[in-house]
Design a protein around this motif. Sequence first.
Motif, PDB file in Angstrom:
ATOM      1  N   HIS A 114       0.843  -1.186   0.000  1.00  0.00           N
ATOM      2  CA  HIS A 114       0.000   0.000   0.000  1.00  0.00           C
ATOM      3  C   HIS A 114       0.881   1.241   0.000  1.00  0.00           C
ATOM      4  N   HIS A 115       0.343   2.322  -0.522  1.00  0.00           N
ATOM      5  CA  HIS A 115       1.081   3.579  -0.519  1.00  0.00           C
ATOM      6  C   HIS A 115       0.976   4.208   0.865  1.00  0.00           C
ATOM      7  N   PRO A 116       2.087   4.688   1.422  1.00  0.00           N
ATOM      8  CA  PRO A 116       2.020   5.271   2.767  1.00  0.00           C
ATOM      9  C   PRO A 116       1.181   6.537   2.809  1.00  0.00           C
ATOM     10  N   VAL A 117       0.587   6.757   3.970  1.00  0.00           N
ATOM     11  CA  VAL A 117      -0.185   7.967   4.210  1.00  0.00           C
ATOM     12  C   VAL A 117       0.573   8.833   5.201  1.00  0.00           C
ATOM     13  N   GLY A 118       0.237  10.098   5.226  1.00  0.00           N
ATOM     14  CA  GLY A 118       0.913  11.008   6.132  1.00  0.00           C
ATOM     15  C   GLY A 118       0.046  12.191   6.482  1.00  0.00           C
ATOM     16  N   VAL A 119       0.658  13.149   7.131  1.00  0.00           N
ATOM     17  CA  VAL A 119      -0.054  14.342   7.567  1.00  0.00           C
ATOM     18  C   VAL A 119      -0.203  15.321   6.411  1.00  0.00           C
ATOM     19  N   SER A 120       0.903  15.527   5.696  1.00  0.00           N
ATOM     20  CA  SER A 120       0.955  16.417   4.542  1.00  0.00           C
ATOM     21  C   SER A 120       1.771  15.716   3.459  1.00  0.00           C
ATOM     22  N   PRO A 121       1.650  16.149   2.209  1.00  0.00           N
ATOM     23  CA  PRO A 121       2.390  15.484   1.125  1.00  0.00           C
ATOM     24  C   PRO A 121       3.870  15.877   1.105  1.00  0.00           C
ATOM     25  N   VAL A 122       4.569  15.448   2.154  1.00  0.00           N
ATOM     26  CA  VAL A 122       5.993  15.761   2.307  1.00  0.00           C
ATOM     27  C   VAL A 122       6.741  14.452   2.498  1.00  0.00           C
ATOM     28  N   ALA A 123       7.603  14.112   1.556  1.00  0.00           N
ATOM     29  CA  ALA A 123       8.375  12.875   1.651  1.00  0.00           C
ATOM     30  C   ALA A 123       9.523  13.038   2.634  1.00  0.00           C
ATOM     31  N   ALA A 124       9.868  11.960   3.316  1.00  0.00           N
ATOM     32  CA  ALA A 124      11.048  11.954   4.179  1.00  0.00           C
ATOM     33  C   ALA A 124      12.283  11.697   3.333  1.00  0.00           C
ATOM     34  N   ALA A 125      13.352  12.379   3.652  1.00  0.00           N
ATOM     35  CA  ALA A 125      14.615  12.108   2.973  1.00  0.00           C
ATOM     36  C   ALA A 125      15.121  10.737   3.382  1.00  0.00           C
ATOM     37  N   GLY A 126      15.741  10.037   2.436  1.00  0.00           N
ATOM     38  CA  GLY A 126      16.324   8.747   2.754  1.00  0.00           C
ATOM     39  C   GLY A 126      15.636   7.602   2.065  1.00  0.00           C
ATOM     40  N   THR A 127      16.057   6.404   2.442  1.00  0.00           N
ATOM     41  CA  THR A 127      15.535   5.179   1.830  1.00  0.00           C
ATOM     42  C   THR A 127      15.005   4.247   2.906  1.00  0.00           C
ATOM     43  N   ILE A 128      14.265   3.250   2.462  1.00  0.00           N
ATOM     44  CA  ILE A 128      13.789   2.193   3.341  1.00  0.00           C
ATOM     45  C   ILE A 128      14.101   0.866   2.679  1.00  0.00           C
ATOM     46  N   HIS A 129      14.469  -0.111   3.487  1.00  0.00           N
ATOM     47  CA  HIS A 129      14.786  -1.433   2.941  1.00  0.00           C
ATOM     48  C   HIS A 129      13.501  -2.164   2.593  1.00  0.00           C
ATOM     49  N   THR A 130      13.433  -2.702   1.406  1.00  0.00           N
ATOM     50  CA  THR A 130      12.300  -3.508   0.967  1.00  0.00           C
ATOM     51  C   THR A 130      12.816  -4.863   0.515  1.00  0.00           C
ATOM     52  N   LYS A 131      11.905  -5.747   0.172  1.00  0.00           N
ATOM     53  CA  LYS A 131      12.300  -7.078  -0.287  1.00  0.00           C
ATOM     54  C   LYS A 131      13.084  -7.016  -1.587  1.00  0.00           C
ATOM     55  N   ASP A 132      12.975  -5.891  -2.285  1.00  0.00           N
ATOM     56  CA  ASP A 132      13.703  -5.706  -3.540  1.00  0.00           C
ATOM     57  C   ASP A 132      14.888  -4.752  -3.381  1.00  0.00           C
ATOM     58  N   GLY A 133      15.291  -4.511  -2.131  1.00  0.00           N
ATOM     59  CA  GLY A 133      16.423  -3.633  -1.889  1.00  0.00           C
ATOM     60  C   GLY A 133      15.985  -2.270  -1.408  1.00  0.00           C
ATOM     61  N   PRO A 134      16.918  -1.336  -1.230  1.00  0.00           N
ATOM     62  CA  PRO A 134      16.565  -0.001  -0.729  1.00  0.00           C
ATOM     63  C   PRO A 134      15.753   0.787  -1.744  1.00  0.00           C
ATOM     64  N   ARG A 135      14.782   1.540  -1.254  1.00  0.00           N
ATOM     65  CA  ARG A 135      13.939   2.380  -2.096  1.00  0.00           C
ATOM     66  C   ARG A 135      13.815   3.765  -1.457  1.00  0.00           C
ATOM     67  N   GLU A 136      13.787   4.787  -2.299  1.00  0.00           N
ATOM     68  CA  GLU A 136      13.537   6.138  -1.802  1.00  0.00           C
ATOM     69  C   GLU A 136      12.149   6.200  -1.160  1.00  0.00           C
ATOM     70  N   LEU A 137      12.054   6.896  -0.045  1.00  0.00           N
ATOM     71  CA  LEU A 137      10.762   7.042   0.605  1.00  0.00           C
ATOM     72  C   LEU A 137       9.856   7.920  -0.252  1.00  0.00           C
ATOM     73  N   PRO A 138       8.648   7.456  -0.563  1.00  0.00           N
ATOM     74  CA  PRO A 138       7.770   8.217  -1.456  1.00  0.00           C
ATOM     75  C   PRO A 138       7.020   9.330  -0.735  1.00  0.00           C
ATOM     76  N   THR A 139       6.459  10.225  -1.505  1.00  0.00           N
ATOM     77  CA  THR A 139       5.590  11.257  -0.942  1.00  0.00           C
ATOM     78  C   THR A 139       4.298  10.610  -0.458  1.00  0.00           C
ATOM     79  N   PRO A 140       3.936  10.794   0.800  1.00  0.00           N
ATOM     80  CA  PRO A 140       2.735  10.124   1.317  1.00  0.00           C
ATOM     81  C   PRO A 140       1.460  10.772   0.820  1.00  0.00           C
TER      82      PRO A 140
END
Length: 356
Positions: A114-140
Amino acid sequence: MTTAFDQVTVGRYTARNRIVMAPMTRSRANGLDGTATDLMATYYAQRAGAGLIITEGTQPSALGQGYADTPGLHTPEQIAAWQKVTAAVHEGGGLIFAQLMHVGRIGHPDQTGHHPVGVSPVAAAGTIHTKDGPRELPTPLPLDEDGIRATIVDFAAAARNAIEAGFDGVELHGANGYLAHQFLATNTNLREDGWGGDVAGRIRFTVEVASAMADAIGADRVGVRISPANPYNDIVEEGHRDTYLALVDALNPLGLAYLHLSETTDPEFTPILRARWRSTLILNPATPDGYTGPDALGLVDSGATDLVSYAALFISNPDLPERLRAGGPFTPPDYSKAFGGDHTGYTDYPTLAETR
């Protein structure tokens, strides 16, 4: 003089000592359905000598998950699985609270579906580890009014589920850059409605979630964790002292079991919050050059806090209170085995008796 080995009241309970096992993600849950495992029951039971165990972050809904192999408290299967854990801890004479954590913008569809949700459409800097390797954190996707209300309902339902699962209470994770913290922070909360805009708006979500959980299971079974001015997960909190003084003032009337304060960049703020907070305080002290050690027990002796929480040393010392009383020795944690995997680096650390 009060010491860390004396009993203390935590909400409706009496803790055997003032040494708390802090919440730590270990990613050993069943990745298919978010259920706790027998290995997790062993892990927490080994640490039942703590005055209070606070579990790893546990999602109140499927949408609240961001990391692999983390547990939930939103399905009947998850409730049943946690019952094995809580029974094992209670058999050892321990108290255990479930930390309820919605990650907000800290997630990725490749990991959770699922696509992450947040307070405002502001992406966090950095990456997150996924089953397919590191991915840039998307805009929620920003939560609308209905989404916010549904999330509050999810937290209250998860609190009720926690009690059904045998937990003694719950802790709202309002720290470390996850959803509640994202509402508090000035760089992630850009809203201009009643959930943002000023201090009163930014603290509203945390207060309403805590209130909903208190209504669901009793305020004396609910704690809140905060970490003022903590930059983790790309958080900026301008004027953080005003924010957290207002938050504490709003939480005080609820009569909660405790406030769990995680120090980071402004430890001088701690005594101010200590004086402002009317109930039990748990302190996770700032340790920029290592991990919390035996010297932190003096914070209880001095009255700086009611209880002190330990994280890293509880990973590798299942009988940490006994070792603290004895003055050590302490086994250092193996961080290469901190997340995921089997029993190694999880339930195979020796007790003090086994090292002699």
